[in-house]
Design a protein around this motif. Structure first.
Motif, mmCIF file in Angstrom:
data_model
loop_
_atom_site.group_PDB
_atom_site.id
_atom_site.type_symbol
_atom_site.label_atom_id
_atom_site.label_comp_id
_atom_site.label_asym_id
_atom_site.label_seq_id
_atom_site.Cartn_x
_atom_site.Cartn_y
_atom_site.Cartn_z
ATOM 1 N N ASN A 7 -2.050 -77.879 -44.035
ATOM 2 C CA ASN A 7 -0.670 -78.281 -43.768
ATOM 3 C C ASN A 7 0.194 -77.120 -43.270
ATOM 4 N N TYR A 9 1.553 -75.813 -40.584
ATOM 5 C CA TYR A 9 1.822 -76.051 -39.173
ATOM 6 C C TYR A 9 2.383 -74.823 -38.464
ATOM 7 N N LYS A 10 3.105 -73.978 -39.198
ATOM 8 C CA LYS A 10 3.630 -72.756 -38.590
ATOM 9 C C LYS A 10 2.484 -71.858 -38.139
ATOM 10 N N PHE A 12 -0.399 -72.888 -37.201
ATOM 11 C CA PHE A 12 -0.971 -73.499 -36.003
ATOM 12 C C PHE A 12 -0.132 -73.149 -34.769
ATOM 13 N N LEU A 13 1.173 -73.349 -34.908
ATOM 14 C CA LEU A 13 2.061 -73.165 -33.763
ATOM 15 C C LEU A 13 2.107 -71.710 -33.314
#
Length: 456
Positions: A7, A9-10, A12-13
Motif C-alpha cells: 500500500n 503508493y508514494k 511506487f510514484l
C-alpha cells in the motif's frame, strides 16, 4: 521486520522516472521527486503553475483535447534528451488531466536499445516494403510513368525528392497528364507506403457535402445523417496520404477548414464540438493556375501558399513528343490482353502523324486514340488508316478532301466532331459540363454525338 510495500503508493510514484500530472487547465497538480531533480525545479513551488512555465518544451497540454488517449514525445532540453509517454486522464468520459512519465532519460540507454534492434528492424522493413511495392507496382508505381525524355526524367526526380519529404505536395498539370499516377508514386515511395492512400475529388462532390466528406459528421448532425456518424476522408487517411484531386474546385466556404487541418493537424466533424488530431500527408492536384485564381478572388491566398510547399509539375504531352512510341507500345500491350488483339508493331507513318499533333487531351487522349484505332485493326500492325487523322492539324489534305461528295460539309462535321471530343475529354466525359461549356442543351449534345458517330 520487513517493510510491507503493498500500500506504499508514494514509493511506487517516486520510482517512476519523470512523473508529472496536470489538470484539465494545464496546471501542475503532481510531480515526483525524481522528475523535479531531473528538470531542476522545486516541485512545491511549481504546483498550480501552467506546465510550460515549469518545463517550456512540454507538449502535455496538447493532449487535453482530441480523441488520442496516448502520445509519445521526444524532449531535447539543456543538452539532455528523454523519451516520454503522455496519457489522457478521463473521468466519466471527460478529460480531467494528463499524466506523463519518462521511458528513457539517458541517450546512452536509447543508443543501446536502437543498436540492439536496428539491424533486425531494417531487414524486416526492407523486406515488407519491397513486398508492398511489388504488390502495388502493377497499378501504382513510378515505373508506370512511361517515357525516357528529359521532361519525364526530371519528373521522376521530383517524385523521388517529394517522397523523402513529409511536406504538402501540389501537383500541377493539364487534364490528362497523369497527376493521380504521380500522387500514387509519391505515396508508394514514401515512409507512409504501408498506410492508406485515400483519394477525394473536389469536383465530384456537391458543395453541401464536401465538408462532411472531408471531415466526417456526428450522429444527428443533419437530416439523413447515419446512425453513429461517419468518418471523413481525413480521419480515414490518418497516418497515411490524402490525395485531393482538382483542389482548384474546392468550395470557397470549405477552404478555411482545409487550411486549419493543414496548419494545426486538427479537424472538426460536422455537428461536433470536439477536435480530432490527425496525422495526414496531403497531396493536392490542380489543372488550373491557382495563382491566377487567387488574383481573381476564387481561391484563398493563405491556402495556396500552404498547399504549394513542394510543387511538382507534370509536363503536357506536346512537350515530350519523343515519348509517344513508348506510350503507344505500353498501351497496345495492355489493350492486346483486354481486347483479344495481337498487335505487335506500329507503322512508322503513324508515329509521324502522332508527333504532328499538339494533344490538348494529353496522354489520356493519346490512349483513347490508340484504343479507338485498335478496334479497326485486324492484323498485327497498327496503320495510319486505323486512325482518324483528318482533323488533327490545321493543315487540310486537299487530295483527301477532294474524295468527298460534299467537302465543305465533311470538313464542318470533322471540326464539330473534334470540338465535341476534346470538350468531353476536358470534362472527363461529363456530358452536363460539356454541354454547358459548348452552350447547348444536354439533349442537343446527345443528338450531335449520335449524328457524328461519337461514342457515349
Amino acid at each position: 521486520m520487513s517493510h510491507d510495500i503493498s500500500n506504499d503508493y508514494k514509493l511506487f510514484l517516486d520510482a517512476i522516472t519523470g512523473l508529472m500530472v496536470i489538470d484539465k487547465d494545464g496546471n501542475l497538480v503532481y510531480m515526483n521527486d525524481q522528475c523535479a531533480d531531473y528538470i531542476k525545479v522545486d516541485k512545491e513551488k511549481c504546483k498550480g503553475k501552467y506546465v510550460t512555465d515549469i518545463f517550456p518544451p512540454s507538449t502535455m497540454q496538447n493532449l487535453l483535447k482530441g480523441q488520442n488517449k496516448y502520445h509519445t514525445n521526444f524532449y531535447f532540453h539543456e543538452g539532455r534528451m528523454s523519451v516520454s509517454t503522455q496519457v489522457q486522464l478521463r473521468s466519466d468520459g471527460e478529460i480531467v488531466g494528463v499524466l506523463e512519465y519518462d521511458m528513457i532519460q539517458d541517450i546512452t540507454a536509447l543508443d543501446a536499445v536502437l543498436e540492439e534492434y536496428a539491424a533486425t528492424l531494417k531487414n524486416e522493413m526492407a523486406y515488407f516494403r519491397e513486398q508492398e511495392r511489388s504488390f502495388k507496382s502493377t497499378k501504382y508505381s513510378v515505373n508506370n510513368i512511361i517515357g525516357s525524355s528529359r521532361k519525364i526524367k526530371d519528373l521522376k526526380y521530383q517524385i523521388e525528392l517529394a517522397a523523402t519529404s513529409n511536406s504538402t505536395i501540389l501537383i500541377c498539370g493539364e487534364t490528362g497528364t497523369g497527376k493521380e499516377l504521380v500522387a500514387h508514386s509519391i505515396h508508394n515511395l514514401s515512409a507512409r507506403a504501408f498506410n492508406k492512400f485515400v483519394k477525394v475529388n473536389a469536383a465530384g462532390m456537391a458543395e453541401s457535402l464536401v465538408e462532411s466528406e472531408l471531415f466526417g459528421y456526428e450522429e444527428g448532425a443533419f437530416t439523413g445523417a447515419k446512425k453513429g456518424g461517419k468518418k471523413g476522408k481525413f480521419e480515414i487517411a490518418d497516418e497515411g496520404t490524402l490525395f485531393i484531386d482538382e483542389v482548384n474546385q474546392m468550395p470557397f466556404s470549405v477552404q478555411p477548414k482545409l487550411l486549419r487541418a493543414l496548419q494545426e493537424g486538427e479537424i472538426s466533424p460536422v455537428g461536433s464540438e470536439d477536435d480530432i488530431n490527425v496525422n495526414v500527408r496531403i497531396i493536392a492536384a490542380t489543372n488550373q493556375d491557382l495563382r491566377e485564381m487567387v488574383k481573381d478572388g476564387k481561391f484563398r491566398e493563405d491556402l495556396y501558399y500552404r498547399l504549394n510547399v513542394f510543387p511538382v509539375i507534370v509536363p503536357p504531352l506536346r512537350e515530350r513528343l519523343d515519348d509517344i512510341p513508348e506510350l503507344v507500345e505500353y498501351k497496345i500491350k495492355e489493350l492486346n490482353e483486354e481486347m483479344g488483339k495481337s498487335i505487335t508493331s506500329v507503322d512508322p507513318a503513324v508515329y509521324k502523324r502522332l508527333r504532328d499533333y499538339d494533344w490538348p487531351g494529353n496522354v489520356r487522349e493519346l490512349y483513347n486514340r490508340v484504343e479507338a484505332a485498335m478496334n479497326y485493326a485486324s492484323g498485327e500492325v497498327l496503320r495510319p488508316e486505323h486512325f482518324n487523322f483528318r482533323m488533327d492539324n490545321s493543315r487540310i489534305d486537299l487530295n483527301e478532301v477532294s474524295q468527298f461528295d460534299n467537302p465543305i460539309e465533311e470538313i464542318k462535321k470533322e471540326a464539330e466532331r473534334k470540338l465535341i471530343n476534346e470538350t468531353l475529354m476536358k470534362f472527363n466525359h461529363n456530358k452536363t459540363k460539356a454541354a454547358e461549356y459548348l452552350k447547348i442543351s444536354r439533349p442537343l449534345l446527345y443528338q450531335k454525338m449520335d449524328r457524328l458517330g461519337i461514342k457515349k
